[in-house]
Scaffold this motif. Structure first.
Motif, PDB file in Angstrom:
ATOM      1  N   GLU A 270       0.780  -1.240   0.000  1.00  0.00           N
ATOM      2  CA  GLU A 270       0.000   0.000   0.000  1.00  0.00           C
ATOM      3  C   GLU A 270       0.811   1.288   0.000  1.00  0.00           C
ATOM      4  OE1 GLU A 270       0.200  -2.171   2.626  1.00  0.00           O
ATOM      5  OE2 GLU A 270       0.253  -1.109   4.539  1.00  0.00           O
ATOM      6  N   HIS A 303      -8.748  -2.968  -0.508  1.00  0.00           N
ATOM      7  CA  HIS A 303      -7.927  -3.143   0.696  1.00  0.00           C
ATOM      8  C   HIS A 303      -6.749  -2.157   0.688  1.00  0.00           C
ATOM      9  CE1 HIS A 303      -5.713  -5.770   3.731  1.00  0.00           C
ATOM     10  NE2 HIS A 303      -4.735  -5.019   3.235  1.00  0.00           N
ATOM     11  N   GLU A 304      -6.032  -2.102  -0.432  1.00  0.00           N
ATOM     12  CA  GLU A 304      -4.841  -1.243  -0.492  1.00  0.00           C
ATOM     13  C   GLU A 304      -5.217   0.234  -0.413  1.00  0.00           C
ATOM     14  OE1 GLU A 304      -2.072  -2.694  -0.092  1.00  0.00           O
ATOM     15  OE2 GLU A 304      -2.926  -4.682  -0.429  1.00  0.00           O
ATOM     16  N   HIS A 307      -5.894   1.504   3.048  1.00  0.00           N
ATOM     17  CA  HIS A 307      -4.661   1.834   3.775  1.00  0.00           C
ATOM     18  C   HIS A 307      -4.203   3.271   3.525  1.00  0.00           C
ATOM     19  CE1 HIS A 307      -3.443  -1.886   5.634  1.00  0.00           C
ATOM     20  NE2 HIS A 307      -3.329  -2.559   4.507  1.00  0.00           N
ATOM     21  N   GLU A 326      -3.990  -4.423   9.142  1.00  0.00           N
ATOM     22  CA  GLU A 326      -4.397  -5.362   8.091  1.00  0.00           C
ATOM     23  C   GLU A 326      -5.847  -5.813   8.257  1.00  0.00           C
ATOM     24  OE1 GLU A 326      -2.923  -5.692   5.462  1.00  0.00           O
ATOM     25  OE2 GLU A 326      -1.148  -4.643   6.120  1.00  0.00           O
TER      26      GLU A 326
END
Ligand SMILES: [Zn+2]
Length: 587
Positions: A270, A303-304, A307, A326
């Motif tokens: 990320e 998800h990335e 972050h 995470e």
């Protein structure tokens, strides 16, 4: 040694970098890179010693410029155990100073630090380079204080072959052209941690999409394949819009690049403003790829990009909290994909991918708590497993179900706004959620993240007039049977309950057992919505109603899957006749 005694191994906090000027020169012909560095540091108290992280770097020409303009050279320098120590004959005064040096190393070949790898330039194999710094490998590329709390700004300059694309966290502000090379100047980053800095040099083409507020999201692919990046660019822009609104904080950077790296150890990384991916996590070919592949791209991208706020804007204090970084990104990434692509039912995916995996590992006698205290940062790679990742994400799902959407989101906004451009620990998040909800989040999370294992809730019921009285008890679930010590364990379990007439309630089980009543109904489901990380065993009375509900299709997808997961697991502990399992599987 008990967890509380584990203290992070850190460099002295007397010296803190404020700003790094880094000029990387990538020399593919000689298979090495050099970096000219100037580190602007603040020294809190006079000292004869400066320490930085450095690993497998040759460091030369070290020189200091003090605030009064005086130049000073160290009387000695040594690298030992990943630490560069500069010693000076005279005390350096407190205040600000600049450290200049030159570092060099061959490109790393193990997909860590600043490494070279085999890419393709059209049809021809060619060596490219990129970085992978998390957790502790920025120190392989430049001299730095390589700790998450040592945040600073970075001015990156990169010299690379003229025909390559050069990328870093920020946009290019200036470009100089040489005979066979070019030099790219990137804008100064906001304050950030070293592990999130990134560089990529290779031959790529790109597609882009734009967010509602005008941020460009660009996907970089091998030549001739940019069509495969279109889905990721499009979903990426929509995910950024979703998070900007969900977190109530605009996307913090001027651009977002996402690039495919042909040789990559993880699924994705990320890096702030420049996320690196392995191909299968970013590219999607509508003609060839499966729907499962498309879902994976959406999930990893979400998800990335989560972050970029949670992890990058607000960063964990220390690697002990990596599970939260995470686990949260996985949970909120699923939330974003569910919002943008509701027909995909990604929460059932979440249950079968993460929660189910977490149950499997955490049901073994050898399990460990989600939160494992870490002393040396490098240990994080050893302790980070299914339990940290999958049980961590499942625990976040449980908090969400306990607090409800509004309080959960408000607490999150408090946390991110309070700690932006800084660092925070797990307790800071629990506190923000407590403020937003008035509920005992710290005590809930203590039970679920600091102790190992999870409970089996046994539910039995009987009718009493126009109500059903439900008795619940808890005991640790363990595939090899429960020991005397395990029998003493108990959890604070918020039990969500739903019944056939649509009534919903939350019963907070703090003790080994408890009772509640619900209005008479055809069926009563414990762990409604499967928000809780525990297994449920029903008595014959409750099971009969639920079997009927299953056969009539009255339970939603997550509850149905939850029933299957629970009942499939119970025969291994000798708790339920196998014919009950078959009944659920066939319905
Ligand atoms: Zn992540």
């Amino acid at each position: 040694m008990s967890g509380d005694e584990v203290k992070p191994v850190l460099l002295p906090d007397n010296v803190r970098p404020q700003k790094y000027d880094l000029h990387f020169n990538l020399n593919f012909e000689k298979d090495l890179f050099t970096v000219d560095e100037k580190i602007h540091v603040k020294v809190a108290a006079a000292t004869k010693e400066l320490q930085f992280h450095a690993l497998e770097l040759e460091v030369e020409n070290v020189s200091l410029r003090l605030a009064d303009g005086k130049e000073v050279q160290p009387s000695s320098q040594a690298i030992d155990n990943e630490v560069l120590t500069l010693t000076f004959a005279e005390e350096l005064p407190a205040g600000e100073l600049d450290v200049s040096l030159k570092a060099s190393a061959p490109f790393n070949k193990n997909m860590t630090g600043l490494y070279s790898y085999q890419g393709v330039d059209g049809d021809t194999p060619r060596t490219f380079a990129c970085t992978q710094f998390e957790a502790t490998d920025a120190r392989r590329a430049f001299v730095c204080i390589d700790e998450p709390t040592a945040k600073a700004t970075f001015n990156v300059v990169m010299t690379l072959p003229k025909d390559m694309v050069g990328l870093s966290n920020m946009p290019i502000t200036n470009e100089e052209s040489g005979d066979s090379t070019k030099t790219l100047h990137f804008g100064e980053t906001p304050v950030m941690s070293t592990y999130l800095l990134a560089l990529v040099a290779g031959v790529f083409e790109s597609v882009e999409a734009v967010t509602k507020t005008g941020t460009v999201v660009r996907v970089w692919t091998p030549l001739g394949r940019k069509g495969e990046g279109e889905f990721a660019a499009d979903i990426g822009a929509r995910v950024l819009d979703f998070f900007a609104e969900y977190f109530d904080i605009p996307f913090p950077l001027p651009k977002q690049d996402m690039v495919t790296i042909a040789e990559f150890a993880a699924g994705a990384m990320e890096n702030w403003g420049l996320v690196t991916y392995r191909e299968t996590a970013l590219l999607f070919d509508p003609a060839k790829s499966t729907t499962a592949a498309k879902k994976r791209v959406a999930e990893v991208v979400a998800h990335e990009l989560a972050h970029q706020w949670f992890g990058n804007l607000v960063t964990m204090q220390w690697w002990t909290d990596l599970w939260l970084n995470e686990g949260f990104a996985t949970w909120v990434g699923t939330l974003a994909v569910d919002y943008l692509l509701p027909t995909w039912n990604v929460w059932t995916n979440f249950l079968s991918m993460y929660t189910s995996r977490a149950f499997d590992s955490d049901g073994l006698p050898s399990t460990h708590p989600v939160e494992v205290p870490i002393a040396e940062a490098r240990e994080v790679n050893d302790v980070f497993d299914n339990i940290s990742y999958c049980k961590g994400a499942s625990t976040i799902r449980m908090v969400h179900s306990f607090l409800g959407e509004e309080a959960f989101r408000n607490g999150l906004r408090i946390y991110l706004k309070r700690h932006k451009y800084g660092n925070a620990g797990t307790m800071d998040l629990w506190k923000a959620w407590e403020e937003a909800s008035g509920k005992a989040v710290s005590s809930l999370m203590h039970d679920w993240t600091k102790t190992e294992g999870h409970p089996l809730v046994t539910a039995s019921a009987k009718e009493e007039g126009d109500v059903i009285r439900v008795h619940v008890s808890q005991e640790r679930y363990c595939t090899s049977g429960v020991t005397e010590d395990m029998k003493k364990q108990k959890w604070f379990i918020p039990i969500n309950v739903v019944s056939s007439n649509g009534d919903k309630m939350v019963f907070e089980l703090h003790d080994k057992e408890g009772e509640f009543t619900v209005k008479k109904a055809n069926w009563v489901k414990i762990n409604a919505g499967q928000g809780g990380f525990y297994r449920v065993k029903y008595d014959d009375y409750l099971m009969k109603g639920l079997n009927e509900a299953l056969s009539k299709g009255e339970l939603d997808g997550t509850d149905r899957l939850g029933m299957v997961m629970d009942i499939s697991a119970l025969p291994t502990t000798g708790d339920i006749p196998t014919d009950q399992v078959c009944k659920v599987h066939t319905s």
